[in-house]
Design a protein around this motif. Structure first.
Motif, PDB file in Angstrom:
ATOM      1  N   UNK A  66      -0.803  13.303  -6.871  1.00 56.56           N
ATOM      2  CA  UNK A  66      -1.180  12.150  -6.050  1.00 56.56           C
ATOM      3  C   UNK A  66      -0.917  10.895  -6.857  1.00 56.56           C
ATOM      4  N   UNK A  67      -0.113   9.994  -6.292  1.00 52.83           N
ATOM      5  CA  UNK A  67       0.164   8.706  -6.929  1.00 52.83           C
ATOM      6  C   UNK A  67      -0.170   7.611  -5.937  1.00 52.83           C
ATOM      7  N   UNK A  68      -1.080   6.738  -6.310  1.00 54.13           N
ATOM      8  CA  UNK A  68      -1.482   5.620  -5.458  1.00 54.13           C
ATOM      9  C   UNK A  68      -1.105   4.316  -6.140  1.00 54.13           C
ATOM     10  N   UNK A  69      -0.212   3.583  -5.512  1.00 55.57           N
ATOM     11  CA  UNK A  69       0.171   2.267  -6.016  1.00 55.57           C
ATOM     12  C   UNK A  69      -0.156   1.209  -4.968  1.00 55.57           C
ATOM     13  N   UNK A  70      -1.457   1.009  -4.735  1.00 52.07           N
ATOM     14  CA  UNK A  70      -1.876  -0.113  -3.903  1.00 52.07           C
ATOM     15  C   UNK A  70      -2.694   0.215  -2.679  1.00 52.07           C
ATOM     16  N   UNK A  71      -2.779   1.480  -2.246  1.00 51.67           N
ATOM     17  CA  UNK A  71      -3.598   1.812  -1.090  1.00 51.67           C
ATOM     18  C   UNK A  71      -5.057   1.449  -1.384  1.00 51.67           C
ATOM     19  N   UNK A  72      -5.663   0.642  -0.508  1.00 53.84           N
ATOM     20  CA  UNK A  72      -7.027   0.105  -0.684  1.00 53.84           C
ATOM     21  C   UNK A  72      -7.130  -0.791  -1.914  1.00 53.84           C
ATOM     22  N   UNK A  73      -5.984  -1.212  -2.444  1.00 54.36           N
ATOM     23  CA  UNK A  73      -5.970  -2.051  -3.637  1.00 54.36           C
ATOM     24  C   UNK A  73      -6.111  -1.273  -4.931  1.00 54.36           C
TER      25      UNK A  73
ATOM     26  N   UNK B  12       0.844  -1.198   0.000  1.00 54.19           N
ATOM     27  CA  UNK B  12       0.000   0.000   0.000  1.00 54.19           C
ATOM     28  C   UNK B  12       0.879   1.248   0.000  1.00 54.19           C
ATOM     29  N   UNK B  13       1.350   1.616  -1.195  1.00 52.35           N
ATOM     30  CA  UNK B  13       2.242   2.770  -1.319  1.00 52.35           C
ATOM     31  C   UNK B  13       1.520   3.920  -2.010  1.00 52.35           C
ATOM     32  N   UNK B  14       1.700   5.116  -1.471  1.00 52.28           N
ATOM     33  CA  UNK B  14       1.109   6.295  -2.084  1.00 52.28           C
ATOM     34  C   UNK B  14       1.873   7.526  -1.627  1.00 52.28           C
ATOM     35  N   UNK B  15       1.716   8.616  -2.354  1.00 53.96           N
ATOM     36  CA  UNK B  15       2.369   9.866  -1.981  1.00 53.96           C
ATOM     37  C   UNK B  15       1.544  11.030  -2.507  1.00 53.96           C
ATOM     38  N   UNK B  16       1.513  12.132  -1.745  1.00 54.24           N
ATOM     39  CA  UNK B  16       0.879  13.377  -2.175  1.00 54.24           C
ATOM     40  C   UNK B  16       1.894  14.498  -1.980  1.00 54.24           C
ATOM     41  N   UNK B  17       2.189  15.193  -3.074  1.00 54.92           N
ATOM     42  CA  UNK B  17       3.117  16.309  -3.019  1.00 54.92           C
ATOM     43  C   UNK B  17       2.622  17.448  -3.884  1.00 54.92           C
ATOM     44  N   UNK B  18       3.328  18.581  -3.792  1.00 58.64           N
ATOM     45  CA  UNK B  18       2.922  19.781  -4.513  1.00 58.64           C
ATOM     46  C   UNK B  18       4.113  20.431  -5.204  1.00 58.64           C
ATOM     47  N   UNK B  19       3.882  20.887  -6.421  1.00 62.17           N
ATOM     48  CA  UNK B  19       4.843  21.720  -7.141  1.00 62.17           C
ATOM     49  C   UNK B  19       4.352  23.159  -7.120  1.00 62.17           C
ATOM     50  N   UNK B  20       5.285  24.084  -7.129  1.00 59.55           N
ATOM     51  CA  UNK B  20       4.898  25.488  -7.206  1.00 59.55           C
ATOM     52  C   UNK B  20       5.462  26.317  -6.069  1.00 59.55           C
ATOM     53  N   UNK B  21       5.217  27.643  -6.160  1.00 59.58           N
ATOM     54  CA  UNK B  21       4.332  28.295  -7.127  1.00 59.58           C
ATOM     55  C   UNK B  21       4.896  28.271  -8.551  1.00 59.58           C
ATOM     56  N   UNK B  22       3.998  28.073  -9.508  1.00 62.49           N
ATOM     57  CA  UNK B  22       4.357  27.924 -10.909  1.00 62.49           C
ATOM     58  C   UNK B  22       4.150  29.223 -11.672  1.00 62.49           C
TER      59      UNK B  22
END
Length: 311
Positions: free
Chosen positions: A260-267, A219-229
């Protein structure tokens, strides 16, 4: 010439309204928070939006529900916060105030081939509208407005939340100015809010631009932000099929991009490119700590737009 048409249909048992050209088809379910549940390249057959692999993949929610128990399908609108938080004596629901409500369709706009709908924000006393029209046979324009019915200035975060399928060969393309991500959270490796990761390769052999997330757990995932753009665009392109989806927006209004990239959280396996006006996901933290939030004056009406190009 292209001739977009509006049509009515059913999706997973719910009434849906669609707009279609020879190249692109979009389906929206007004009752379920104005959720866009399908965005399809008619010529190639690619469905860009993610949903759970089950027959009953759509259902309604109520105020106070966690977004995690929602269908999580397709495109939602998050306003005035993405994360639930307590702000200015108000408890802002998880994912904001509009995703669980039924939106009111503008029948007059439908007669002009425009999917326009409105919804009230009862907690923060504002109203939100979105009109979707085709400007070319492969281009959709999302036009927004937010009206503040209070006499006082109100901070807010608006964020598009488009969950997209991940297919072999997909690659994320961002402006060259994006060289790092400021994190909000995730699973797989120890992450603290505010951590900085290099982009696109935060760790040797791990590339965010091909939707990889570090860690050993499933259950791998990450949330990040770019900017200010200074440039408001982001693209997913498939190197095998050539399919391409591009978001374009005014970076002066929405200077940040959530990833947001979800590779498996909650399947689940999906990715989201999220233009947004403030960061991180919590309105309280954005306004009080990170100082990266937009405001709307009492009685003011703000308007902005976002374009989606499918090719």
């Amino acid at each position: 010439m292209y001739n977009p048409k509006i049509f009515n249909t059913k999706v997973a048992g719910f009434d849906a309204v669609g707009i279609q050209s020879r190249a692109v088809e979009l389906l929206m379910v007004p009752k379920l928070g104005g959720r866009v549940v399908s965005l399809r390249n008619i010529k190639s057959g690619r469905e860009w939006l993610w949903h759970q692999d089950r027959p009953d993949w759509l259902w309604p929610n109520e105020a106070g529900d966690s977004f995690g128990i929602s269908p999580q399908a397709g495109i939602d609108e998050c306003i005035p916060s993405v994360a639930g938080c307590f702000f200015r004596k108000n408890q802002i629901p998880d994912h904001g105030e509009v995703w669980y409500q039924s939106w009111q369709i503008d029948s007059d706009a439908l007669s002009h081939n425009v999917l326009k709908s409105t919804v009230n924000l009862p907690i923060t006393n504002m109203s939100f509208s979105r009109a979707i029209r085709m400007t070319e046979e492969n281009s959709l324009l999302f036009e927004y407005s937010l009206e503040n019915h209070n006499t006082t200035e109100e901070p807010f975060i608006w964020s598009l939340h488009p969950l997209k399928n991940i297919i072999e060969g997909d690659i994320i393309e961002l402006p060259r100015e994006v060289t790092f991500m400021r994190l909000d959270g995730g699973l797989g490796v120890p992450i603290s809010r505010g951590d900085i990761w290099s982009y696109p390769e935060p760790f040797p052999g791990i590339r965010l631009d091909v939707c990889q997330v570090p860690g050993e757990i499933d259950e791998r995932c990450v949330k990040g932000f770019a900017g200010p753009l200074t440039s408001g665009w982001a693209t997913i392109r498939n190197t095998v099929t050539g399919d391409r989806l591009e978001l374009r927006w005014d970076a002066n209004f929405a200077p940040y991009l959530g990833l947001w990239i979800n590779r498996g959280l909650s399947g689940f396996h999906h990715v989201a490119l999220e233009p947004c006006t403030g960061i991180p996901d919590s309105l309280f933290i954005a306004a009080e700590e990170w100082k990266t939030v937009k405001t709307i004056q009492g009685g003011e009406k703000l308007e902005w737009s976002l374009q989606i190009v499918i090719s």
